[in-house]
Design a protein around this motif. Structure first.
Motif, PDB file in Angstrom:
ATOM      1  N   GLU A  78       8.063   1.282  14.194  1.00  0.00           N
ATOM      2  CA  GLU A  78       7.260   2.261  13.459  1.00  0.00           C
ATOM      3  C   GLU A  78       8.121   2.959  12.410  1.00  0.00           C
ATOM      4  OE1 GLU A  78       5.220   5.032  15.927  1.00  0.00           O
ATOM      5  OE2 GLU A  78       3.823   3.518  16.655  1.00  0.00           O
ATOM      6  N   LEU A  79       7.457   3.607  11.472  1.00  0.00           N
ATOM      7  CA  LEU A  79       8.188   4.394  10.483  1.00  0.00           C
ATOM      8  C   LEU A  79       8.825   5.593  11.185  1.00  0.00           C
ATOM      9  CD1 LEU A  79       5.712   4.528   7.476  1.00  0.00           C
ATOM     10  CD2 LEU A  79       8.078   3.780   7.337  1.00  0.00           C
ATOM     11  N   ALA A  80      10.089   5.856  10.893  1.00  0.00           N
ATOM     12  CA  ALA A  80      10.758   7.002  11.495  1.00  0.00           C
ATOM     13  C   ALA A  80      10.518   8.252  10.655  1.00  0.00           C
ATOM     14  CB  ALA A  80      12.250   6.736  11.623  1.00  0.00           C
ATOM     15  N   GLU A  81      10.116   8.044   9.414  1.00  0.00           N
ATOM     16  CA  GLU A  81       9.749   9.162   8.547  1.00  0.00           C
ATOM     17  C   GLU A  81       8.654   8.677   7.603  1.00  0.00           C
ATOM     18  OE1 GLU A  81      13.480   9.971   6.580  1.00  0.00           O
ATOM     19  OE2 GLU A  81      13.073   8.493   5.038  1.00  0.00           O
ATOM     20  N   GLU A  82       7.911   9.605   7.068  1.00  0.00           N
ATOM     21  CA  GLU A  82       6.787   9.221   6.229  1.00  0.00           C
ATOM     22  C   GLU A  82       7.252   8.457   4.987  1.00  0.00           C
ATOM     23  OE1 GLU A  82       2.868  11.461   4.602  1.00  0.00           O
ATOM     24  OE2 GLU A  82       3.868  12.254   6.387  1.00  0.00           O
ATOM     25  N   ASP A  83       6.505   7.428   4.625  1.00  0.00           N
ATOM     26  CA  ASP A  83       6.857   6.628   3.453  1.00  0.00           C
ATOM     27  C   ASP A  83       6.225   7.256   2.210  1.00  0.00           C
ATOM     28  OD1 ASP A  83       7.655   4.589   1.779  1.00  0.00           O
ATOM     29  OD2 ASP A  83       5.899   3.349   2.235  1.00  0.00           O
ATOM     30  N   ASP A  84       7.084   7.628   1.263  1.00  0.00           N
ATOM     31  CA  ASP A  84       6.547   8.232   0.037  1.00  0.00           C
ATOM     32  C   ASP A  84       6.143   7.167  -0.979  1.00  0.00           C
ATOM     33  OD1 ASP A  84       8.950   7.287  -0.893  1.00  0.00           O
ATOM     34  OD2 ASP A  84       9.731   9.216  -1.567  1.00  0.00           O
ATOM     35  N   GLY A  85       6.361   5.918  -0.622  1.00  0.00           N
ATOM     36  CA  GLY A  85       5.947   4.822  -1.490  1.00  0.00           C
ATOM     37  C   GLY A  85       6.932   4.518  -2.609  1.00  0.00           C
ATOM     38  N   LEU A 133       3.331  -4.673   6.544  1.00  0.00           N
ATOM     39  CA  LEU A 133       2.275  -3.661   6.508  1.00  0.00           C
ATOM     40  C   LEU A 133       2.633  -2.536   5.538  1.00  0.00           C
ATOM     41  CD1 LEU A 133      -0.400  -2.673   7.829  1.00  0.00           C
ATOM     42  CD2 LEU A 133       1.001  -1.470   9.498  1.00  0.00           C
ATOM     43  N   ILE A 134       3.897  -2.132   5.569  1.00  0.00           N
ATOM     44  CA  ILE A 134       4.353  -1.059   4.666  1.00  0.00           C
ATOM     45  C   ILE A 134       4.242  -1.509   3.210  1.00  0.00           C
ATOM     46  CG2 ILE A 134       6.395   0.266   3.940  1.00  0.00           C
ATOM     47  CD1 ILE A 134       7.221   0.085   7.020  1.00  0.00           C
ATOM     48  N   LYS A 135       4.655  -2.762   2.946  1.00  0.00           N
ATOM     49  CA  LYS A 135       4.565  -3.284   1.570  1.00  0.00           C
ATOM     50  C   LYS A 135       3.108  -3.381   1.125  1.00  0.00           C
ATOM     51  CE  LYS A 135       8.831  -5.929   1.111  1.00  0.00           C
ATOM     52  NZ  LYS A 135       9.427  -7.262   0.985  1.00  0.00           N
ATOM     53  N   TRP A 136       2.253  -3.806   2.049  1.00  0.00           N
ATOM     54  CA  TRP A 136       0.824  -3.939   1.729  1.00  0.00           C
ATOM     55  C   TRP A 136       0.233  -2.565   1.375  1.00  0.00           C
ATOM     56  CZ3 TRP A 136      -3.559  -2.104   4.444  1.00  0.00           C
ATOM     57  CH2 TRP A 136      -4.774  -2.617   4.001  1.00  0.00           C
ATOM     58  N   ARG A 137       0.605  -1.559   2.179  1.00  0.00           N
ATOM     59  CA  ARG A 137       0.113  -0.203   1.919  1.00  0.00           C
ATOM     60  C   ARG A 137       0.585   0.295   0.566  1.00  0.00           C
ATOM     61  NH1 ARG A 137       1.337   2.698   7.536  1.00  0.00           N
ATOM     62  NH2 ARG A 137      -0.464   2.041   8.712  1.00  0.00           N
ATOM     63  N   ARG A 138       1.844  -0.006   0.240  1.00  0.00           N
ATOM     64  CA  ARG A 138       2.388   0.422  -1.046  1.00  0.00           C
ATOM     65  C   ARG A 138       1.640  -0.235  -2.194  1.00  0.00           C
ATOM     66  NH1 ARG A 138       8.868   1.266  -1.358  1.00  0.00           N
ATOM     67  NH2 ARG A 138       9.015   2.983   0.109  1.00  0.00           N
ATOM     68  N   GLU A 139       1.406  -1.543  -2.073  1.00  0.00           N
ATOM     69  CA  GLU A 139       0.694  -2.268  -3.134  1.00  0.00           C
ATOM     70  C   GLU A 139      -0.709  -1.712  -3.308  1.00  0.00           C
ATOM     71  OE1 GLU A 139       0.942  -6.404  -2.105  1.00  0.00           O
ATOM     72  OE2 GLU A 139       3.123  -6.371  -2.319  1.00  0.00           O
ATOM     73  N   ARG A 140      -1.342  -1.426  -2.191  1.00  0.00           N
ATOM     74  CA  ARG A 140      -2.708  -0.920  -2.226  1.00  0.00           C
ATOM     75  C   ARG A 140      -2.751   0.451  -2.895  1.00  0.00           C
ATOM     76  NH1 ARG A 140      -6.312   0.287   2.984  1.00  0.00           N
ATOM     77  NH2 ARG A 140      -4.824   1.979   2.974  1.00  0.00           N
ATOM     78  N   SER A 141      -1.776   1.315  -2.630  1.00  0.00           N
ATOM     79  CA  SER A 141      -1.779   2.640  -3.238  1.00  0.00           C
ATOM     80  C   SER A 141      -1.487   2.552  -4.730  1.00  0.00           C
ATOM     81  CB  SER A 141      -0.801   3.569  -2.538  1.00  0.00           C
ATOM     82  OG  SER A 141       0.508   3.124  -2.744  1.00  0.00           O
ATOM     83  N   VAL A 142      -0.704   1.536  -5.133  1.00  0.00           N
ATOM     84  CA  VAL A 142      -0.441   1.343  -6.566  1.00  0.00           C
ATOM     85  C   VAL A 142      -1.732   0.910  -7.265  1.00  0.00           C
ATOM     86  CG1 VAL A 142       0.732  -0.133  -8.260  1.00  0.00           C
ATOM     87  CG2 VAL A 142       2.022   0.833  -6.361  1.00  0.00           C
ATOM     88  N   LEU A 143      -2.464  -0.008  -6.628  1.00  0.00           N
ATOM     89  CA  LEU A 143      -3.717  -0.501  -7.200  1.00  0.00           C
ATOM     90  C   LEU A 143      -4.763   0.612  -7.278  1.00  0.00           C
ATOM     91  CD1 LEU A 143      -4.034  -3.986  -5.465  1.00  0.00           C
ATOM     92  CD2 LEU A 143      -3.527  -3.547  -7.864  1.00  0.00           C
ATOM     93  N   ALA A 144      -4.731   1.496  -6.273  1.00  0.00           N
ATOM     94  CA  ALA A 144      -5.724   2.573  -6.230  1.00  0.00           C
ATOM     95  C   ALA A 144      -5.452   3.628  -7.306  1.00  0.00           C
ATOM     96  CB  ALA A 144      -5.707   3.216  -4.858  1.00  0.00           C
ATOM     97  N   GLY A 145      -4.216   3.660  -7.780  1.00  0.00           N
ATOM     98  CA  GLY A 145      -3.860   4.600  -8.841  1.00  0.00           C
ATOM     99  C   GLY A 145      -3.529   5.966  -8.279  1.00  0.00           C
ATOM    100  N   PRO A 146      -3.139   6.888  -9.150  1.00  0.00           N
ATOM    101  CA  PRO A 146      -2.711   8.212  -8.689  1.00  0.00           C
ATOM    102  C   PRO A 146      -3.877   9.036  -8.138  1.00  0.00           C
ATOM    103  CG  PRO A 146      -2.668   8.100 -11.102  1.00  0.00           C
ATOM    104  CD  PRO A 146      -3.088   6.746 -10.607  1.00  0.00           C
TER     105      PRO A 146
END
Lengths: 98, 27
Positions: free
Chosen positions: A9-16, A85-98
């Motif tokens: 699991e993530l040990a700290e929150e991922d800021d992307g 999963l972390i990479k997928w989440r990052r890609e998805r947040s980039v696609l979703a925009g700010p």
């Protein structure tokens, strides 16, 4: 992801944004491991998303005595699943925009 | 609880700490 008996699991929150993420790994089900497992607790480490491979980190854990050589694959797979999963989440947040 | 233990391996730092029992299976 497949239940490997090893939890990551993530040990700290991922800021992307960070190149290196902090992960925490522990054995949930020692029966799923092939080699003898000595209870050592949760292992926290940093993982460079673009530079490192999960299998390389798993091998370092074997060399440090956390796991038996025969379990390097299962540990590597557990890390790989979480990193994917972390990479997928990052890609998805980039696609979703700010 | 035991204090966290630090293990160094080829430039990497592994920090080992106890796992809360609630996070383990078959306990």
């Amino acid at each position: 992801a497949e239940d490997t008996g090893v939890r990551v699991e993530l040990a700290e929150e991922d800021d992307g944004k960070k190149a290196a993420i902090a992960l925490k790994l522990w054995v949930e089900d020692p029966k799923k491991l092939k080699g003898k497992y000595k209870e050592s607790g949760a292992i926290e480490f940093t993982f460079e998303l673009e530079k490192e491979t999960p299998e390389g980190v798993a091998q370092e854990m074997v060399e440090s005595g956390f796991f038996h050589e025969s379990d390097a694959k299962i540990v590597g797979k557990s890390i790989r699943d979480r990193v994917a999963l972390i990479k997928w989440r990052r890609e998805r947040s980039v696609l979703a925009g700010p | 609880l035991c204090a966290a233990q630090v293990v160094h391996s080829a430039g990497r730092r592994f920090i080992v700490s106890p796992v809360p029992e609630s996070r383990l299976k078959d306990q």
